[in-house]
Design an enzyme around this catalytic site. Structure first.
Site, PDB file in Angstrom:
ATOM      1  NE  ARG A  65       2.546   3.644  18.509  1.00 57.77           N
ATOM      2  CZ  ARG A  65       2.083   2.582  19.174  1.00 57.77           C
ATOM      3  NH1 ARG A  65       1.323   2.755  20.243  1.00 57.77           N
ATOM      4  NH2 ARG A  65       2.369   1.369  18.764  1.00 57.77           N
ATOM      5  CE  LYS A 208       3.019  -6.954  -9.790  1.00 51.60           C
ATOM      6  NZ  LYS A 208       4.440  -6.610  -9.578  1.00 51.60           N
ATOM      7  CG  HIS A 267      -2.675  -9.723  -5.711  1.00 52.91           C
ATOM      8  ND1 HIS A 267      -2.949  -8.402  -5.465  1.00 52.91           N
ATOM      9  CD2 HIS A 267      -1.667 -10.057  -4.861  1.00 52.91           C
ATOM     10  CE1 HIS A 267      -2.136  -7.949  -4.524  1.00 52.91           C
ATOM     11  NE2 HIS A 267      -1.357  -8.941  -4.134  1.00 52.91           N
TER      12      HIS A 267
END
Length: 528
Positions: A65, A208, A267
């Site tokens: 925006r 990773k 995770h």
């Protein structure tokens, strides 16, 4: 590597084996004025371009925006990439070439007229650059804007049928929901506009290199996989530790989330899945995600009462290396009486044939001694202890017995894999001496490890969903932690306190000590 016997080798898709680039696409970053774009996304996209992995003709369009021009947006991103790229300084010539594909559009997604103008502008850009209408949309926005953003795309007619060649793939950052009901509601709402094949729920840990190597190490080496089961493994420890507290103004967000939502639900449970899952029949996205789902569905608590198997902690002020660290409640944007957990320790079990009776100990937290992520597989001791050593210090002597073999996956930092063994110390007696066989990425491979976002963005362009979370997988993870969330949200007492710079509250140690075990001290950590 050749294999003997009748074992069927894992089969790989073409993109996994040869690394195709995918089709050129318009890469739309919603929320492009935010921190994630500058810190992670643009450095990753620049590195992909520089290393030849960004498909030719691809265009990058920042959408937000705030009022900016292509030039001002490009200058901001140049400074971000200069400081955040893993491949060193960015030359002016390289940046000028890369910036030809970098654009900015000021759009309020809640204004239908602006969305129509944006669609027209985007189609014109695609016509000028020879793109075929393939689009990657990255939601680098606050989570509460996920659904309105997709609704804006839908209302503007920018979501194609999933079977059309001009594909749309939408990437969502975590958190995807804040509990099981909200995750289910968000998935159901999105499913009315997007097909599951168009949704990419990102967990950057899965990008990773060291996390991806867990599967290859397990299923590509015949000497280890037969040992990873209840017959040989005593227990598994998974640690995701952070030394930071509430830097960069994160307190406001974190106090609404906490360690359980922010790290453990995603995770940590993803790491558990990779170390516990069965071999997939094919090394393809749905086959791998099916096996991970089975692990999550087989998870059960390590006790009857939540307090018996899940520990919530919160750090207090302490002096660390001569510097006074604030307590959690003294951090910016944290309420004075907050009971939000900055630490979680948990005992979980996987109720299946392979892992029956093997506890998985999970812990994550802020303001711990080290930033480190590792998985430690502790094996059982030999059934008969034939060798002992007497160690003496002055007049004090003690009996030293063999230590269990430990297989360690070091996710970050100092990425690598190690195995501890007992050997005979040189001399005229049988004296035990522990040694470590170590593989370090930095010593073995000259090339630096790719950043997680590089791999994940490339996989979205390839249409490879292997490293992304499916809706049933996400809901199974929330289903496991939801009883704990509900208990802790309604608690009237404080969490267990621990001093900043320590490894968590004493109750975390007791979680293992009650069964004669102890937390492993990660390499690099000080004793104590």
């Amino acid at each position: 590597m050749s294999q003997s016997g009748s074992q069927t080798p894992l089969q790989f898709s073409a993109s996994q084996a040869f690394g195709d680039l995918g089709e050129p696409a318009s890469i739309l970053i919603f929320g492009a004025s935010g921190d994630l774009t500058a810190r992670k996304l643009l450095p990753a996209l620049y590195t992909l371009w520089k290393t030849g992995y960004l498909p030719e003709k691809s265009q990058i369009i920042g959408v937000a925006r705030r009022e900016k021009t292509d030039e001002s947006f490009g200058q901001e991103m140049f400074e971000a990439v200069q400081s955040g790229s893993r491949i060193g300084d960015v030359s002016e010539a390289d940046w000028n070439e890369f910036a030809k594909r970098l654009h900015y559009r000021q759009v309020d997604l809640q204004e239908p007229e602006q969305m129509d103008q944006f669609r027209t502008s985007l189609e014109e850009l695609e016509r000028q650059t020879g793109l075929g209408g393939q689009r990657l949309v990255y939601m680098a926005t606050a989570p509460h804007l996920f659904l309105p953003s997709v609704e804006a795309l839908h209302n503007a007619g920018m979501i194609p049928d999933p079977h059309e060649p001009n594909w749309l793939r939408v990437v969502f950052e975590k958190p995807f929901g804040h509990d099981l009901p909200s995750a289910q509601e968000l998935s159901n709402s999105l499913s009315r506009m997007l097909d599951e094949t168009q949704i990419y729920r990102i967990d950057h840990y899965l990008g990773k290199e060291t996390v991806q190597n867990i599967l290859l190490f397990r299923f590509g080496n015949s000497i280890f996989e037969p040992l990873l089961n209840r017959n040989h493994v005593d227990h598994v420890q998974i640690t995701v530790a952070e030394s930071q507290g509430m830097e960069r103004g994160r307190g406001g967000y974190y106090d609404q989330s906490g360690a359980l939502r922010d790290v453990l639900q995603n995770h940590v449970l993803q790491l558990l899945c990779l170390i516990a899952m069965e071999p997939p029949s094919l090394f393809r996205a749905d086959n791998i995600r099916d096996e991970k789902l089975k692990v999550l569905q087989a998870l059960r608590p390590g006790g009857n009462n939540i307090n018996d198997w899940a520990i919530a902690g919160q750090y207090t002020a302490a002096e660390v290396d001569g510097k006074v660290m604030k307590g959690y409640r003294q951090e910016d944007r944290i309420p004075e009486a907050s009971r939000r957990e900055s630490f979680v320790a948990m005992e979980a079990h996987v109720d299946n044939w392979r892992w029956e009776g093997v506890p998985f100990y999970l812990r994550t937290g802020k303001r711990l001694p080290l930033r480190v992520t590792e998985i430690a597989v502790k094996f059982k001791l030999p059934p008969l202890n034939l060798f002992t050593t007497v160690e003496c210090d002055g007049d004090m002597c003690a009996l030293v017995e063999a230590q269990p073999n430990t297989l360690i996956f070091r996710i970050q930092p100092h990425e690598g894999i190690s195995l501890t063994c007992s050997t005979k110390r040189p001399g005229m007696q049988y004296q035990i001496h522990p040694v470590t066989m170590n593989f370090a990425y930095g010593e073995t491979f000259e090339a630096g490890l790719p950043e997680a976002y590089e791999r994940l963005l490339l996989d979205v362009m390839r249409g490879d969903t292997t490293l992304f979370t499916r809706s049933d997988e996400l809901e199974a993870a929330w289903r496991f932690v939801n009883p704990v969330l509900e208990e802790w949200e309604n608690r009237s007492d404080d969490p267990c306190f621990y001093p900043a710079g320590s490894w968590g509250p004493k109750e975390s140690k007791q979680l293992l000590e009650k069964n004669g075990r102890s937390w492993r001290r990660p390499s690099g950590a000080k004793p104590g």
